[in-house]
Structures are given as C-alpha cells and as structure tokens.
Write a protein that holds these residues in place. Structure first.
Motif, mmCIF file in Angstrom:
data_model
loop_
_atom_site.group_PDB
_atom_site.id
_atom_site.type_symbol
_atom_site.label_atom_id
_atom_site.label_comp_id
_atom_site.label_asym_id
_atom_site.label_seq_id
_atom_site.Cartn_x
_atom_site.Cartn_y
_atom_site.Cartn_z
ATOM 1 N N TYR A 119 0.962 -0.783 -0.319
ATOM 2 C CA TYR A 119 -0.043 0.183 0.579
ATOM 3 C C TYR A 119 0.782 1.049 -0.494
ATOM 4 O O TYR A 119 0.772 1.997 -0.568
ATOM 5 N N VAL A 120 2.254 1.116 0.365
ATOM 6 C CA VAL A 120 2.875 2.594 0.916
ATOM 7 C C VAL A 120 3.183 3.018 -0.952
ATOM 8 O O VAL A 120 3.816 2.268 -1.241
ATOM 9 N N ASP A 121 2.579 4.249 -1.210
ATOM 10 C CA ASP A 121 2.612 5.316 -1.871
ATOM 11 C C ASP A 121 2.609 4.267 -2.936
ATOM 12 O O ASP A 121 2.325 4.908 -4.264
ATOM 13 N N ASP B 177 -7.390 1.244 -1.060
ATOM 14 C CA ASP B 177 -8.341 -0.107 -1.544
ATOM 15 C C ASP B 177 -8.112 -1.368 -0.638
ATOM 16 O O ASP B 177 -6.194 -1.996 -1.512
ATOM 17 N N GLY B 178 -8.338 -1.949 0.432
ATOM 18 C CA GLY B 178 -7.829 -3.728 1.115
ATOM 19 C C GLY B 178 -8.650 -4.993 0.299
ATOM 20 O O GLY B 178 -9.396 -4.826 -0.443
ATOM 21 N N GLY C 10 -12.175 -4.521 1.111
ATOM 22 C CA GLY C 10 -12.818 -3.521 1.187
ATOM 23 C C GLY C 10 -11.966 -2.655 1.051
ATOM 24 O O GLY C 10 -10.945 -2.443 1.161
ATOM 25 N N VAL C 11 -12.697 -1.165 0.890
ATOM 26 C CA VAL C 11 -12.829 0.325 1.372
ATOM 27 C C VAL C 11 -12.382 0.621 2.197
ATOM 28 O O VAL C 11 -13.174 0.294 3.221
ATOM 29 N N TYR C 12 -11.334 1.216 3.261
ATOM 30 C CA TYR C 12 -10.892 1.968 4.323
ATOM 31 C C TYR C 12 -10.474 3.055 4.257
ATOM 32 O O TYR C 12 -10.365 3.465 3.734
ATOM 33 N N ASP D 270 -4.144 6.892 15.847
ATOM 34 C CA ASP D 270 -4.115 6.664 15.102
ATOM 35 C C ASP D 270 -5.317 5.571 14.865
ATOM 36 O O ASP D 270 -6.034 5.014 16.439
ATOM 37 N N ARG D 271 -6.441 5.612 13.697
ATOM 38 C CA ARG D 271 -7.142 4.639 13.679
ATOM 39 C C ARG D 271 -7.256 4.032 12.257
ATOM 40 O O ARG D 271 -7.044 5.568 10.898
ATOM 41 N N CYS D 272 -8.050 3.039 11.748
ATOM 42 C CA CYS D 272 -9.043 2.404 10.502
ATOM 43 C C CYS D 272 -10.025 1.991 10.917
ATOM 44 O O CYS D 272 -10.736 1.317 11.582
ATOM 45 N N THR D 273 -10.328 2.175 9.717
ATOM 46 C CA THR D 273 -11.935 1.489 9.768
ATOM 47 C C THR D 273 -12.313 0.053 8.974
ATOM 48 O O THR D 273 -12.745 -0.693 8.867
ATOM 49 N N CYS D 274 -10.994 -0.591 9.188
ATOM 50 C CA CYS D 274 -10.394 -2.189 8.705
ATOM 51 C C CYS D 274 -10.938 -3.077 9.740
ATOM 52 O O CYS D 274 -11.315 -2.210 10.719
#
Length: 163
Positions: free
Chosen positions: A44-46, A65-66, A69-71, A83-87
């Motif tokens: 996912y980096v850059d 785009d995981g 799903g999309v997070y 820090d947080r994420c919807t995954c």
C-alpha cells in the motif's frame, strides 16, 4: 487481467508473488532473529491503492483499497495513540495506518494540504461557496449532518470514524 504483485525481498533477492488473498507485501529477514516476516503494509505504501490523501495540521487521512474492502486510515503525526482505521483488523496499528505513515515519509507532496486548500477557499464568494455546498450535499447527503440537519446522521458503521 491480474496485475503482477509488487516486488518482494526474500533473503536479498527480488521476487514477485501472490498470497492466498491477493498481492503479498515485502518479505524481509530480521537480522536479529534470522526469521522471515512479511511486511504487509508494503503493497500500500505510496501506491495507487492509497488515494484521497489529505494532510490537515498533524493529521493524515487516506482512502485505501484493501483486500476485503475500502478503508479510511487516519494517523496523527506525533501521537500514535490517535491512529485509527475502519478495517476489521485486530492488530494495532493495522497495516493501513503503517502504510499511511510510511507514504507520508516517502512522498509528502502526494497529500492535499487541507489548511492551504481552505485558505484558498476562503477567498471565494459566498454564492460560489453555497453552490459548492449544494453539489457536495447532492453527492453525499449525509454531509448535512455537519450542519445538524436531523435525519442525515452518519450510518452506524461510520460512527467510529467521527472525531
């Protein structure tokens, strides 16, 4: 067509590979333990999988785009506890947040500076701003919740994303 996975490092040699659920990240060998561990954030980096990159003060936000799903990942520069994420990952920080932080280090110019954008926006006329808000509401009606309009509150799955 399936695109090739990014290069991964295995004992100093480059190789391409896919895991059971899509492209694998880099595999790096730890000098300390001599064990090989997968760097799951590397894919996912850059990369094009990370879009809508925004910086607002000390906050970084991006759409990712995981695999499942999309997070939305968010990182606070200087305060990792925010820090947080919807995954659905049980790991903290997840690979998406790690990738967001590494992308900031690798390519800070790829992030929209929201403060600068808002400063430029403040120079617009009131009618132009009202027209822009109307377009935004038509694209995302839940945006009316920012103005306290009843019946347009965020969906339950979005509640953990609210500041």
């Amino acid at each position: 067509p399936i695109s090739p996975a990014p290069l991964r490092l295995v004992r100093g040699k480059a190789a391409r590979g896919f895991g059971p659920h899509g492209p694998q990240g880099d595999v790096v060998q730890s000098r300390k333990s001599h064990r090989v561990r997968e760097d799951r954030a590397a894919v996912y980096v850059d990369s094009p999988l990370m879009t809508q990159r925004i910086r607002y003060g000390h906050q970084l936000i991006a759409r990712i785009d995981g695999v499942y799903g999309v997070y939305r990942a968010q990182a606070h520069l200087g305060r990792r506890m925010d820090d947080r994420c919807t995954c659905p990952s049980e790991l903290w920080p997840c690979k998406h947040v790690n990738a967001l932080r590494r992308t900031w280090k690798a390519n800070p110019a790829s992030f929209l500076d929201l403060k600068r954008f808002l400063k430029d926006l403040s120079r617009q006329s009131k009618p132009a701003l009202i027209a822009a808000i109307a377009q935004m509401v038509l694209m995302s009606p839940e945006g009316l919740s920012v103005f306290g309009v009843k019946g347009f509150e965020s969906e339950p799955e979005d509640e953990d994303w609210q500041g």
